[in-house]
Write a protein that holds these residues in place. Structure first.
Motif, PDB file in Angstrom:
ATOM      1  N   THR A 222      36.520  23.799  30.600  1.00 31.76           N
ATOM      2  CA  THR A 222      36.521  24.230  29.204  1.00 31.76           C
ATOM      3  C   THR A 222      36.144  25.693  29.085  1.00 31.76           C
ATOM      4  OG1 THR A 222      34.302  23.371  29.030  1.00 31.76           O
ATOM      5  CG2 THR A 222      36.056  21.992  28.183  1.00 31.76           C
ATOM      6  N   MET A 223      36.244  26.387  30.205  1.00 32.06           N
ATOM      7  CA  MET A 223      35.922  27.806  30.190  1.00 32.06           C
ATOM      8  C   MET A 223      36.824  28.546  29.198  1.00 32.06           C
ATOM      9  SD  MET A 223      36.636  30.301  33.286  1.00 32.06           S
ATOM     10  CE  MET A 223      36.943  31.963  32.779  1.00 32.06           C
ATOM     11  N   GLY A 224      36.233  29.316  28.306  1.00 30.15           N
ATOM     12  CA  GLY A 224      37.011  30.108  27.357  1.00 30.15           C
ATOM     13  C   GLY A 224      37.277  31.487  27.939  1.00 30.15           C
ATOM     14  N   VAL A 225      38.477  32.018  27.676  1.00 28.30           N
ATOM     15  CA  VAL A 225      38.821  33.341  28.200  1.00 28.30           C
ATOM     16  C   VAL A 225      38.687  34.367  27.074  1.00 28.30           C
ATOM     17  CG1 VAL A 225      40.671  34.742  29.166  1.00 28.30           C
ATOM     18  CG2 VAL A 225      40.353  32.390  29.953  1.00 28.30           C
ATOM     19  N   ASN A 226      37.715  35.235  27.210  1.00 32.68           N
ATOM     20  CA  ASN A 226      37.493  36.247  26.172  1.00 32.68           C
ATOM     21  C   ASN A 226      37.617  37.673  26.688  1.00 32.68           C
ATOM     22  OD1 ASN A 226      36.653  34.340  24.012  1.00 32.68           O
ATOM     23  ND2 ASN A 226      35.065  33.883  25.495  1.00 32.68           N
ATOM     24  N   SER A 227      37.699  37.829  28.023  1.00 33.43           N
ATOM     25  CA  SER A 227      37.777  39.171  28.610  1.00 33.43           C
ATOM     26  C   SER A 227      38.666  39.090  29.851  1.00 33.43           C
ATOM     27  CB  SER A 227      36.385  39.630  29.022  1.00 33.43           C
ATOM     28  OG  SER A 227      35.890  38.765  30.036  1.00 33.43           O
ATOM     29  N   ARG A 228      39.018  40.266  30.383  1.00 37.67           N
ATOM     30  CA  ARG A 228      39.848  40.286  31.610  1.00 37.67           C
ATOM     31  C   ARG A 228      39.079  39.661  32.775  1.00 37.67           C
ATOM     32  NH1 ARG A 228      45.060  42.921  30.340  1.00 37.67           N
ATOM     33  NH2 ARG A 228      44.538  44.038  28.461  1.00 37.67           N
ATOM     34  N   ALA A 229      37.761  39.865  32.781  1.00 37.28           N
ATOM     35  CA  ALA A 229      36.971  39.292  33.873  1.00 37.28           C
ATOM     36  C   ALA A 229      37.054  37.762  33.818  1.00 37.28           C
ATOM     37  CB  ALA A 229      35.528  39.754  33.771  1.00 37.28           C
ATOM     38  N   GLU A 230      36.970  37.214  32.593  1.00 30.84           N
ATOM     39  CA  GLU A 230      37.065  35.757  32.462  1.00 30.84           C
ATOM     40  C   GLU A 230      38.482  35.276  32.774  1.00 30.84           C
ATOM     41  OE1 GLU A 230      33.407  35.270  29.269  1.00 30.84           O
ATOM     42  OE2 GLU A 230      35.469  35.100  28.532  1.00 30.84           O
ATOM     43  N   LEU A 231      39.481  36.101  32.439  1.00 29.65           N
ATOM     44  CA  LEU A 231      40.861  35.732  32.771  1.00 29.65           C
ATOM     45  C   LEU A 231      41.016  35.621  34.290  1.00 29.65           C
ATOM     46  CD1 LEU A 231      43.764  35.227  31.709  1.00 29.65           C
ATOM     47  CD2 LEU A 231      44.169  37.687  31.909  1.00 29.65           C
ATOM     48  N   SER A 232      40.416  36.562  35.017  1.00 29.93           N
ATOM     49  CA  SER A 232      40.548  36.515  36.477  1.00 29.93           C
ATOM     50  C   SER A 232      39.764  35.330  37.043  1.00 29.93           C
ATOM     51  CB  SER A 232      40.134  37.836  37.123  1.00 29.93           C
ATOM     52  OG  SER A 232      38.748  37.984  37.046  1.00 29.93           O
ATOM     53  N   LYS A 233      38.673  34.971  36.406  1.00 33.56           N
ATOM     54  CA  LYS A 233      37.896  33.804  36.839  1.00 33.56           C
ATOM     55  C   LYS A 233      38.721  32.523  36.611  1.00 33.56           C
ATOM     56  CE  LYS A 233      33.339  31.932  36.004  1.00 33.56           C
ATOM     57  NZ  LYS A 233      32.312  31.813  34.979  1.00 33.56           N
ATOM     58  N   ALA A 234      39.398  32.475  35.449  1.00 32.31           N
ATOM     59  CA  ALA A 234      40.243  31.309  35.144  1.00 32.31           C
ATOM     60  C   ALA A 234      41.412  31.236  36.130  1.00 32.31           C
ATOM     61  CB  ALA A 234      40.768  31.398  33.714  1.00 32.31           C
ATOM     62  N   GLU A 235      41.968  32.398  36.460  1.00 32.36           N
ATOM     63  CA  GLU A 235      43.087  32.442  37.416  1.00 32.36           C
ATOM     64  C   GLU A 235      42.628  31.895  38.772  1.00 32.36           C
ATOM     65  OE1 GLU A 235      46.367  33.879  36.807  1.00 32.36           O
ATOM     66  OE2 GLU A 235      46.875  33.043  38.756  1.00 32.36           O
ATOM     67  N   LEU A 236      41.452  32.312  39.202  1.00 31.04           N
ATOM     68  CA  LEU A 236      40.929  31.855  40.492  1.00 31.04           C
ATOM     69  C   LEU A 236      40.760  30.334  40.491  1.00 31.04           C
ATOM     70  CD1 LEU A 236      39.778  32.489  43.288  1.00 31.04           C
ATOM     71  CD2 LEU A 236      37.546  32.812  42.203  1.00 31.04           C
ATOM     72  N   GLU A 237      40.202  29.811  39.415  1.00 29.98           N
ATOM     73  CA  GLU A 237      39.998  28.362  39.321  1.00 29.98           C
ATOM     74  C   GLU A 237      41.351  27.639  39.356  1.00 29.98           C
ATOM     75  OE1 GLU A 237      37.875  26.121  39.569  1.00 29.98           O
ATOM     76  OE2 GLU A 237      38.722  24.399  38.513  1.00 29.98           O
ATOM     77  N   TYR A 238      42.321  28.190  38.608  1.00 31.16           N
ATOM     78  CA  TYR A 238      43.649  27.564  38.576  1.00 31.16           C
ATOM     79  C   TYR A 238      44.279  27.588  39.967  1.00 31.16           C
ATOM     80  CZ  TYR A 238      48.276  26.251  37.045  1.00 31.16           C
ATOM     81  OH  TYR A 238      49.459  25.574  36.898  1.00 31.16           O
ATOM     82  N   GLN A 239      44.184  28.749  40.640  1.00 29.62           N
ATOM     83  CA  GLN A 239      44.759  28.873  41.985  1.00 29.62           C
ATOM     84  C   GLN A 239      44.090  27.896  42.953  1.00 29.62           C
ATOM     85  OE1 GLN A 239      47.437  30.421  42.835  1.00 29.62           O
ATOM     86  NE2 GLN A 239      47.720  31.483  40.893  1.00 29.62           N
ATOM     87  N   ASN A 240      42.779  27.761  42.849  1.00 27.37           N
ATOM     88  CA  ASN A 240      42.087  26.828  43.740  1.00 27.37           C
ATOM     89  C   ASN A 240      42.566  25.402  43.540  1.00 27.37           C
ATOM     90  OD1 ASN A 240      40.640  28.693  45.165  1.00 27.37           O
ATOM     91  ND2 ASN A 240      38.894  28.658  43.755  1.00 27.37           N
ATOM     92  N   ARG A 241      42.806  25.043  42.278  1.00 29.09           N
ATOM     93  CA  ARG A 241      43.331  23.694  42.010  1.00 29.09           C
ATOM     94  C   ARG A 241      44.694  23.517  42.660  1.00 29.09           C
ATOM     95  NH1 ARG A 241      42.790  22.595  35.578  1.00 29.09           N
ATOM     96  NH2 ARG A 241      40.551  22.802  35.404  1.00 29.09           N
TER      97      ARG A 241
END
Ligand code: UD1
Ligand code: MG
Length: 448
Positions: A222-241
């Motif tokens: 449920t991580m919300g993306v509010n900044s580029r840093a959070e976008l890259s964190k979400a990308e990493l999580e998605y890639q790991n999945r």
């Protein structure tokens, strides 16, 4: 019970520092909103409504292209999440059922979690998706009493002891439509932000004797993306999945953390993927293929047993049939390469069809563009294209034909023919030695 999904996507996303509306920023090659719509569709909702505001036109265009069943409504001023949901009141006037609220900038929610949130309404009047974390930061805090949710307090309005709560609000919730719109009439904007908070409906639900429950999920989902840093964190999580899913499905990866997938990458089992491979959107790799290091694939189909790379680039419209070999520094675009053909070194193949078992020599280029239009090159089965052949399209080379190295082929080559398209070689006996002697003496005179 039928379900209407309301996806909030009106916020500005100031911290993204972008001209693009936040929900249109890409995650694994697709706007975040696309991920949310896909996850939403997994529970077959009766309605899907997106609340737009900032960049409304762009968001609407994307959403409707992406899924024709999506409806959009505009929240003209962003007065808070409660106000945003209230915009759907009229649109949902004739709808009977439950409403689930999703956020356009919370793209990692899993379909299974959404299905569970939906099902949880059988045990509560209002169900909120929450998570526990050691770093609750600015999330709203869930105040619970035993098993019951009592209220949600926003970070800005929380007391010191409330800020110590580690159970947080994801923002996502499920509730019956009737109750939702009844409770929304009761909220106000008397708070630290001067906004109409959706979470405030919990307190009013409790006051009305309704049961409110928390459904727990993993914080990352449920991580919300509010900044580029959070976008890259979400990308990493998605890639790991995606990496874990590929490994589980029988794909060998020599360095999983260096392989990047798109939302729609499709890899068959027993494929071997070496280090630093990037899959852009629209790639399918069939079973038993090998994608060697530093290759970049996008819009490409790789049939069984093919070998691609190292350092290969497959661009949109590439179709490799079975057991094809694409070697280093080869670029392929809009081309069909038939079974067993080889393009092993330093070539550009664009707008071409290459027959089965044809061999394309090093440095071959299909000259497909005349500055205005693209033209086709056809190469027959078992043809042999000599190294450094320029194939000036439109042109065809027949089956079992051969082109001499260094040829510039401007006319069609018949089946079985040898095409020589280069100037004739002339040898001058002894001239090399004489010339070199002259150059050396010239150099010596210049030095003096
Ligand atoms: C919200 C919750 C908070 C929760 C957090 C989880 C409220 C008041 N707070 O806070 O409890 O922990 O999400 O991430 O709801 N939006 C609109 N119109 C508006 C305001 C917001 O459409 O007028 C949309 C935003 O685009 C976004 C979502 O609603 O998609 C959430 O808004 P945001 O401002 O990010 O809320 P938070 O402060 O993060
Ligand atoms: Mg937020």
């Amino acid at each position: 019970m039928s379900v209407a999904l309301v996806i909030l996507a009106a916020g500005k996303g100031t911290r993204m520092q972008s001209e693009l509306p936040k929900v249109l920023h890409h995650l694994a090659g697709m706007p975040m909103l696309g991920h949310v719509i896909n996850t939403g569709n997994s529970i077959s909702p009766a309605r899907m409504i997106i609340v737009t505001g900032h960049g409304a036109q762009a968001v609407e265009t994307f959403a409707k292209d992406f899924n024709k069943n999506v409806e959009t409504i505009v929240q003209p001023e962003q007065l808070g999440t409660g106000h945003a949901i209230d915009q759907a009141r009229e649109t949902l006037a004739d709808f009977h059922g439950n409403v689930i609220i999703l956020y356009g900038d919370v793209p990692l929610l899993k379909s299974s979690t959404l299905a569970n949130l939906n099902a949880s309404l059988s045990k509560a009047d209002l169900s909120v998706l929450g998570f526990e974390t050691e770093t609750p930061d600015r999330y709203g805090r869930l105040v619970v009493d035993n098993d019951n949710l009592k209220r949600i307090i926003e970070f800005k309005d929380a007391s010191k002891s409330e800020k110590a709560i580690k159970l947080c609000n994801s923002g996502l919730m499920a509730i019956s439509k009737t109750l939702l719109f009844e409770l929304l009439t009761k909220i106000n904007n008397q708070n630290a932000s001067g906004e109409f908070y959706l979470p405030d409906i919990v307190e009013h639900a409790v006051a009305a004797g309704k049961s409110c429950k928390v459904m727990l999920c993993n914080e990352l989902e449920t991580m919300g993306v509010n900044s580029r840093a959070e976008l890259s964190k979400a990308e990493l999580e998605y890639q790991n999945r995606r990496r874990n899913a590929a490994l589980e499905n029988g794909v060998t990866m020599l360095a999983p953390s260096t392989v990047h997938f798109s939302y729609d990458t499709n890899i068959g089992c027993d494929t071997i993927i070496e280090q630093n491979v990037v899959f852009g959107p629209g790639v399918t790799v069939e079973t038993g293929s090998q994608i060697k290091a530093f290759s970049h694939l996008e819009g490409a189909f790789v049939a069984k047993g093919s070998i691609v790379g190292p350092y290969a680039r497959l661009r949109p419209g590439t179709q490799l049939e079975k057991n094809v070999k694409i070697g280093n520094f080869v670029e392929v675009k809009e081309s069909r390469i038939a079974t067993g053909a080889k393009v092993n070194h330093l070539s550009y193949i664009g707008n071409a069809s290459i027959g089965a078992r044809a061999n394309i020599g090093a440095g071959t280029i299909t000259c497909n563009f005349d500055g205005v239009m693209k033209h086709q090159t056809k190469i027959g089965t078992d043809a042999f294209i000599g190294s450094n052949t320029m194939l000036v399209a439109p042109v065809s080379v027949g089956k079992e034909a051969l082109t001499a190295s260094g040829s510039v082929i401007v006319n069609d080559v018949p089946n079985g023919a040898l095409a020589l398209g280069r100037s004739k070689q002339v040898n001058k006996p002894g001239l090399a030695i004489k010339l070199l002697a002259r150059f050396r003496s010239l150099k010596a005179t210049k030095k003096e």
